[in-house]
Design an enzyme around this catalytic site. Sequence first.
Site, PDB file in Angstrom:
ATOM      1  N   TRP A 154       0.851  -1.189   0.000  1.00 61.39           N
ATOM      2  CA  TRP A 154       0.000   0.000   0.000  1.00 61.39           C
ATOM      3  C   TRP A 154       0.885   1.235   0.000  1.00 61.39           C
ATOM      4  O   TRP A 154       1.964   1.246   0.594  1.00 61.39           O
ATOM      5  CB  TRP A 154      -0.881   0.013   1.251  1.00 61.39           C
ATOM      6  CG  TRP A 154      -1.642   1.295   1.459  1.00 61.39           C
ATOM      7  CD1 TRP A 154      -2.838   1.647   0.904  1.00 61.39           C
ATOM      8  CD2 TRP A 154      -1.270   2.400   2.297  1.00 61.39           C
ATOM      9  NE1 TRP A 154      -3.233   2.893   1.324  1.00 61.39           N
ATOM     10  CE2 TRP A 154      -2.279   3.382   2.184  1.00 61.39           C
ATOM     11  CE3 TRP A 154      -0.171   2.664   3.108  1.00 61.39           C
ATOM     12  CZ2 TRP A 154      -2.217   4.604   2.862  1.00 61.39           C
ATOM     13  CZ3 TRP A 154      -0.108   3.874   3.784  1.00 61.39           C
ATOM     14  CH2 TRP A 154      -1.131   4.828   3.662  1.00 61.39           C
ATOM     15  N   ALA A 199       9.376  -0.945   2.724  1.00 60.72           N
ATOM     16  CA  ALA A 199       9.327  -2.004   1.717  1.00 60.72           C
ATOM     17  C   ALA A 199      10.108  -1.560   0.486  1.00 60.72           C
ATOM     18  O   ALA A 199      10.172  -0.369   0.175  1.00 60.72           O
ATOM     19  CB  ALA A 199       7.883  -2.303   1.334  1.00 60.72           C
ATOM     20  N   GLY A 239      10.804  -2.618  -3.669  1.00 62.13           N
ATOM     21  CA  GLY A 239      10.498  -3.401  -4.862  1.00 62.13           C
ATOM     22  C   GLY A 239      11.031  -2.651  -6.073  1.00 62.13           C
ATOM     23  O   GLY A 239      10.717  -1.479  -6.256  1.00 62.13           O
ATOM     24  N   GLY A 260      11.282   1.475  -6.325  1.00 59.53           N
ATOM     25  CA  GLY A 260      12.205   1.774  -5.240  1.00 59.53           C
ATOM     26  C   GLY A 260      11.670   1.393  -3.877  1.00 59.53           C
ATOM     27  O   GLY A 260      11.392   0.222  -3.622  1.00 59.53           O
ATOM     28  N   CYS A 273       3.253  -7.451   1.295  1.00 60.65           N
ATOM     29  CA  CYS A 273       4.453  -8.084   0.745  1.00 60.65           C
ATOM     30  C   CYS A 273       4.360  -9.608   0.770  1.00 60.65           C
ATOM     31  O   CYS A 273       5.371 -10.293   0.649  1.00 60.65           O
ATOM     32  CB  CYS A 273       5.711  -7.620   1.476  1.00 60.65           C
ATOM     33  SG  CYS A 273       5.936  -5.833   1.435  1.00 60.65           S
TER      34      CYS A 273
END
Length: 265
Positions: A79, A184, A186, A197, A215
Amino acid sequence: MSELRFVRMGFGADAVDYQEAWDEQRQVHAARFADEVPDTVILLEHPPVYTAGRRTEDSERPLDGTPVIDVDRGGKITWHGPGQLVGYPIQKLPRPVDVVAHVRRLEEAIIRTCAEFGLETTRVEGRSGVWVLGDPVEQRPALGGLSLDFDPRLNDEEFDPRLNGPEYAPSNAGQRREDRKIAAIGIRVAKGVTMHGFSFNVNPDNRWFDRIIPCGIRDAGVASLANELGRDITIEEVLPVAERHLRDVLENADPKPRVIEKASA
């Protein structure tokens, strides 16, 4: 690496729609590949949005049909929204590209930022991102007389926190004291240039995470800098600190692939 260019795209009332930011990323990515612009880090906030990386499973998406944007980064569902600092470093890396090293550099910058505010964070083996470590299972307090020996998350791989009450919700991580993710990561690398990022939880409403399996991780929670420190803290306060550490880590990094030593026979 060469000097970084930082672009503060929009925060607060000027938060940037996810699709608009994604379009901007692609334009900057093409320009960076063509050497028309230097390495660039886009920093912003998004209005509330769920995004799903390529490995997201249907069982991790919202149960109520809340819209999700499928994107071309690695990782799973997460999110983005108010109170979360999002960064998109668009950098040209030497070939062969060492993706893991790029992720570790982003983690390091966030770990240093948290430390400057007085919060100790770390990495968790086998899981990307930045984490606040919880208490050992045997030291976790029971809630409502429930012995944690019977906590279904400890033994049941199919346990789904989205179907249960708030005592199991990811946003309750601060009370449960399990490991909880504060940032997080990615990314995608195309033509040797990075995209996407990190998302760093400064002071968001973590209840947004309760609709999903963040995740794809069922046995951990979600943290924020404000909740962990127990005081109000804003994106405005964190932004220059995060920018400084990103610049320090990324500009001073040796982007060459790591040397992997082969085990002797």
